[in-house]
Motif scaffolding. Structure first.
Motif, PDB file in Angstrom:
ATOM      1  N   THR A  91      -6.779  36.479  60.090  1.00  0.00           N
ATOM      2  CA  THR A  91      -7.036  37.407  58.985  1.00  0.00           C
ATOM      3  C   THR A  91      -7.106  36.648  57.665  1.00  0.00           C
ATOM      4  N   ALA A  92      -6.160  35.742  57.466  1.00  0.00           N
ATOM      5  CA  ALA A  92      -6.169  34.947  56.239  1.00  0.00           C
ATOM      6  C   ALA A  92      -7.405  34.052  56.173  1.00  0.00           C
ATOM      7  N   ILE A  93      -7.748  33.431  57.305  1.00  0.00           N
ATOM      8  CA  ILE A  93      -8.911  32.540  57.340  1.00  0.00           C
ATOM      9  C   ILE A  93     -10.195  33.309  57.051  1.00  0.00           C
ATOM     10  N   ILE A  94     -10.381  34.432  57.750  1.00  0.00           N
ATOM     11  CA  ILE A  94     -11.631  35.193  57.618  1.00  0.00           C
ATOM     12  C   ILE A  94     -11.761  35.801  56.226  1.00  0.00           C
ATOM     13  N   SER A  95     -10.649  36.311  55.699  1.00  0.00           N
ATOM     14  CA  SER A  95     -10.734  36.912  54.360  1.00  0.00           C
ATOM     15  C   SER A  95     -11.071  35.858  53.307  1.00  0.00           C
ATOM     16  N   ASN A  96     -10.475  34.679  53.417  1.00  0.00           N
ATOM     17  CA  ASN A  96     -10.775  33.615  52.456  1.00  0.00           C
ATOM     18  C   ASN A  96     -12.207  33.099  52.605  1.00  0.00           C
ATOM     19  N   LEU A  97     -12.675  33.013  53.836  1.00  0.00           N
ATOM     20  CA  LEU A  97     -14.071  32.603  54.054  1.00  0.00           C
ATOM     21  C   LEU A  97     -15.029  33.623  53.458  1.00  0.00           C
ATOM     22  N   ALA A  98     -14.705  34.921  53.634  1.00  0.00           N
ATOM     23  CA  ALA A  98     -15.572  35.966  53.093  1.00  0.00           C
ATOM     24  C   ALA A  98     -15.627  35.895  51.566  1.00  0.00           C
ATOM     25  N   ILE A  99     -14.466  35.626  50.948  1.00  0.00           N
ATOM     26  CA  ILE A  99     -14.426  35.512  49.484  1.00  0.00           C
ATOM     27  C   ILE A  99     -15.227  34.300  49.018  1.00  0.00           C
ATOM     28  N   ALA A 108     -18.334  28.604  59.857  1.00  0.00           N
ATOM     29  CA  ALA A 108     -16.884  28.700  60.010  1.00  0.00           C
ATOM     30  C   ALA A 108     -16.452  30.135  60.245  1.00  0.00           C
ATOM     31  N   GLU A 109     -17.091  31.062  59.540  1.00  0.00           N
ATOM     32  CA  GLU A 109     -16.766  32.477  59.701  1.00  0.00           C
ATOM     33  C   GLU A 109     -17.119  32.956  61.106  1.00  0.00           C
ATOM     34  N   GLU A 110     -18.254  32.499  61.616  1.00  0.00           N
ATOM     35  CA  GLU A 110     -18.675  32.885  62.971  1.00  0.00           C
ATOM     36  C   GLU A 110     -17.672  32.377  64.004  1.00  0.00           C
ATOM     37  N   SER A 111     -17.227  31.114  63.845  1.00  0.00           N
ATOM     38  CA  SER A 111     -16.235  30.565  64.770  1.00  0.00           C
ATOM     39  C   SER A 111     -14.920  31.338  64.681  1.00  0.00           C
ATOM     40  N   ALA A 112     -14.540  31.721  63.463  1.00  0.00           N
ATOM     41  CA  ALA A 112     -13.306  32.487  63.295  1.00  0.00           C
ATOM     42  C   ALA A 112     -13.403  33.841  63.981  1.00  0.00           C
ATOM     43  N   HIS A 113     -14.593  34.473  63.886  1.00  0.00           N
ATOM     44  CA  HIS A 113     -14.782  35.763  64.570  1.00  0.00           C
ATOM     45  C   HIS A 113     -14.743  35.594  66.086  1.00  0.00           C
ATOM     46  N   GLU A 114     -15.286  34.473  66.595  1.00  0.00           N
ATOM     47  CA  GLU A 114     -15.205  34.214  68.032  1.00  0.00           C
ATOM     48  C   GLU A 114     -13.749  34.042  68.461  1.00  0.00           C
ATOM     49  N   ALA A 115     -12.995  33.332  67.628  1.00  0.00           N
ATOM     50  CA  ALA A 115     -11.567  33.172  67.914  1.00  0.00           C
ATOM     51  C   ALA A 115     -10.857  34.520  67.885  1.00  0.00           C
ATOM     52  N   ARG A 116     -11.268  35.392  66.956  1.00  0.00           N
ATOM     53  CA  ARG A 116     -10.675  36.735  66.910  1.00  0.00           C
ATOM     54  C   ARG A 116     -11.012  37.511  68.184  1.00  0.00           C
ATOM     55  N   GLY A 117     -12.221  37.281  68.731  1.00  0.00           N
ATOM     56  CA  GLY A 117     -12.585  37.939  69.987  1.00  0.00           C
ATOM     57  C   GLY A 117     -11.658  37.521  71.118  1.00  0.00           C
ATOM     58  N   LEU A 118     -11.304  36.208  71.151  1.00  0.00           N
ATOM     59  CA  LEU A 118     -10.356  35.741  72.150  1.00  0.00           C
ATOM     60  C   LEU A 118      -8.988  36.377  71.931  1.00  0.00           C
ATOM     61  N   THR A 119      -8.603  36.491  70.666  1.00  0.00           N
ATOM     62  CA  THR A 119      -7.327  37.130  70.342  1.00  0.00           C
ATOM     63  C   THR A 119      -7.320  38.588  70.796  1.00  0.00           C
TER      64      THR A 119
END
Length: 614
Positions: free
Chosen positions: A294-302, A320-331
């Motif tokens: 959440t912290a990573i994705i929000s900061n990337l979005a900003i 980086a945002e796409e990779s973070a979303h993929e990681a969120r999918g695994l989560t």
């Protein structure tokens, strides 16, 4: 004169000898512990020794002159008569028989008699009979027969499998249940050995236990598998005990109980316990990892909002945002496994259309087709269509990957009624059984117990969470899921869903709406309550970029204090965003209750990446 006196003396001595000999024979006849009878051709008693008459409770005079048949049991008299006639027809030949005689007091006595017909000094035929009381032996024989009959009934009607073997394990006797359970006839098994029916991996341990029993004479406990005629091994719990036959040969009796279903239930309970422990761990990991993301994705979005459109910076941030979303999918997969997809939002569903739509959707773009075998009048079920759709999708993906050259899978669905005691670890009731079968490479036997373990996979790609997620979802629907597979023969996965109590209106698998996110500037005051610093600041930054004025609280107590201050300053918050759970402090639920006491019109959002709370 002298010679004449000598002759007289010799004659007198001879007479004395004869008298003495006669006395000896009389003693032998009268007091011998056997019963002697002499009968004429009509079966009348001419002579009986004292032991014989007394043994039957009579005086000699009571029996002499009487028909011998009267002291025999009424049911045996015809047989005795025939035997006496046979003796008379074959003089000099010894006949023997066993019949019942009647004591004077009315009791029955079993006797064994030996008889022979001869001529008396006058040339008349008589029958000499020697008789022995065998009542005790007969009682022992009858007791033995009764015991044998009782144990044979037990052996042939017992639920267990019972066999008798030699020291090498070769069968001498097998109970009928061997045929019932294993499919072999007794003729097919006799001469073979019990070890011949075991898989090779079980023989060594079984032989060792068997040998120990033979050497010590103690009962041996063994657990092994036997392979029925149909080829599917079954588990047995056995006790072996040796004994010696009357001839001195050492034999073993092996009593085996089929524990296949019990073992399956034990493994199911162990698997369930293990997965519950893993789900607790996975839930914690998913929650913490989700906070980081959440912290990573929000900061990337900003950061992307500040980057020039089309620039290299925006491109790197997007990747980086796409990779973070993929990681969120695994989560999310991990969270789904941990919670079984969360609390199912159930509706009553008619399955035929739902199953066809879900399977066809999952097979799009593949070279695999599906043959449906759905029973008519299939009971409706209460399910979360999204979650069960995910189960079907995961199972179909596995089936497709098992058949890289394409082919056909089969889906079957049928109604089943389960008794209170069943092998599926399910409650008594009505269920719908759904099975998906592929014809792929199959699963090695050693992998089947681990197939629902999280992160277990034999594929080069994939997270290993697909089947474990299916397991959790089905468990959350009060059902159960099983796998059957053989290498080279394909795999069948079936699961049970409880039937609904009311009729369904029908349901189809819904596709998610595709909406484009639009950001726009807003105004207002927002209070963010979050114990994780990075998440709290990330949310604040996002809201700040959207034009909101943000205040922060680490826990419920701080949030209540800030809310009170804002109201007293007549600058109240427009909305409060709170984390549901705060370790060591007031969480969102308790805080909201306190805020409602301060302001019945409070506007609040309570969220969590950890729980699904209604």
């Amino acid at each position: 004169m002298t010679r004449s006196r000598s002759s007289v003396q010799s004659l007198q001595a001879r007479v004395a000898e004869l008298k003495a000999s006669s006395q000896w024979y009389r003693i032998l006849y009268e007091h011998n512990p056997s019963m002697y009878f002499i009968l004429d051709a009509a079966g009348t008693v001419l002579l009986v020794n004292r032991f014989g008459s007394e043994h039957l409770g009579y005086d000699v005079k009571d029996l002499v002159g009487q028909p011998v048949l009267q002291i025999f049991h009424a049911d045996d008299r015809e047989g005795v008569k025939k035997q006496l006639q046979a003796c008379l027809q074959h003089p000099g030949k010894v006949f023997d028989w066993e019949f019942r005689k009647i004591h004077k007091d009315g009791s029955t006595m079993w006797v064994k008699e030996a008889a022979c017909a001869v001529d008396d000094p006058n040339g008349h035929p008589i029958v000499l009979v020697a008789c022995e009381n065998i009542s005790k032996r007969k009682q022992a024989e009858e007791a033995l027969k009764e015991s044998e009959a009782r144990y044979r009934v037990l052996a042939e009607n017992a639920y267990d499998l019972i066999c008798e073997t030699d020291l090498r394990g070769r069968f001498f006797y097998v109970s009928p249940n061997y045929t019932e359970v294993l499919g072999y006839t007794s003729e097919e098994l006799l001469g073979k050995g019990i070890f011949d029916l075991m898989p090779a991996t079980d023989v060594t341990a079984a032989r060792a236990s068997y040998k120990r029993s033979v050497e010590t004479g103690a009962a041996a406990q063994m657990t092994f598998r036997l392979v029925p005629k149909d080829g599917s091994p079954r588990w047995f719990e056995s006790t072996a005990k040796t004994y010696r036959t009357a001839a001195g040969a050492l034999r073993a009796v092996i009593v085996s109980r089929d524990i296949t279903e019990r073992k399956r239930l034990d493994e199911e309970l162990l698997k369930r316990s293990k997965l519950e422990s893993l789900s607790v761990l996975a839930r914690g990991i998913a929650h913490d990892f989700n906070n980081f993301l959440t912290a990573i994705i929000s900061n990337l979005a900003i950061a992307k909002l500040d980057a020039r459109p089309g620039s290299e910076q925006e491109k790197l941030l997007s990747e980086a945002e796409e990779s973070a979303h993929e990681a969120r999918g695994l989560t999310q997969q991990l969270s789904t496994f941990a919670t079984g997809g969360g609390v199912p939002v159930k509706q009553t569903v008619t399955l035929p259309r739902f199953l066809r739509d879900a399977i066809r959707f999952a097979l799009r773009g593949t070279e695999v087709t599906c043959k449906f075998a759905i029973a008519p009048n299939l009971w409706p079920v209460q399910i979360d269509t999204g979650q069960i759709g995910q189960v079907l999708s995961n199972l179909v993906i596995n089936a497709v990957q098992a058949m890289p050259k394409g082919g056909q899978i089969e889906l079957s669905a049928e109604n089943v009624r389960l008794a209170a005691q069943n092998s599926y670890a399910l409650n008594r009731g009505r269920y719908v059984k759904i099975a998906i079968q592929d014809h792929g490479v199959g699963i090695p036997e050693e992998n089947i117990p681990r197939i629902f373990d999280p992160f277990f996979t034999t594929k080069d790609t994939g997270s290993g969470l697909g089947l474990s997620t299916c397991y959790s979802i089905i468990q959350n629907h009060q059902g159960n899921i099983f796998v059957e597979s053989s290498p080279g023969k394909g795999t069948t996965i079936c699961f049970f869903l409880p039937a609904a109590k009311r009729q369904a209106k029908g349901a189809t698998r819904q596709k998610p709406d595709e909406k484009k996110t639009v950001y726009r500037k807003s105004r207002g005051k927002v209070l963010v309550m979050e114990d994780e610093d990075r998440v709290r600041v990330g949310i604040g930054r996002m809201l700040g970029h959207l034009g909101f004025q943000v205040a922060y609280a680490k826990n419920g107590a701080e949030a209540i204090h800030l809310y009170k201050q804002a109201r007293h300053a007549e600058r109240p918050f427009d909305v409060v965003i709170m984390d549901l759970s705060v370790p060591g402090g007031l969480g969102g639920r308790e805080t909201l209750l306190n805020l409602q006491e301060l302001d019945k019109d409070v506007c609040a959002i309570v969220s969590s990446g950890h729980f699904n709370d209604p």
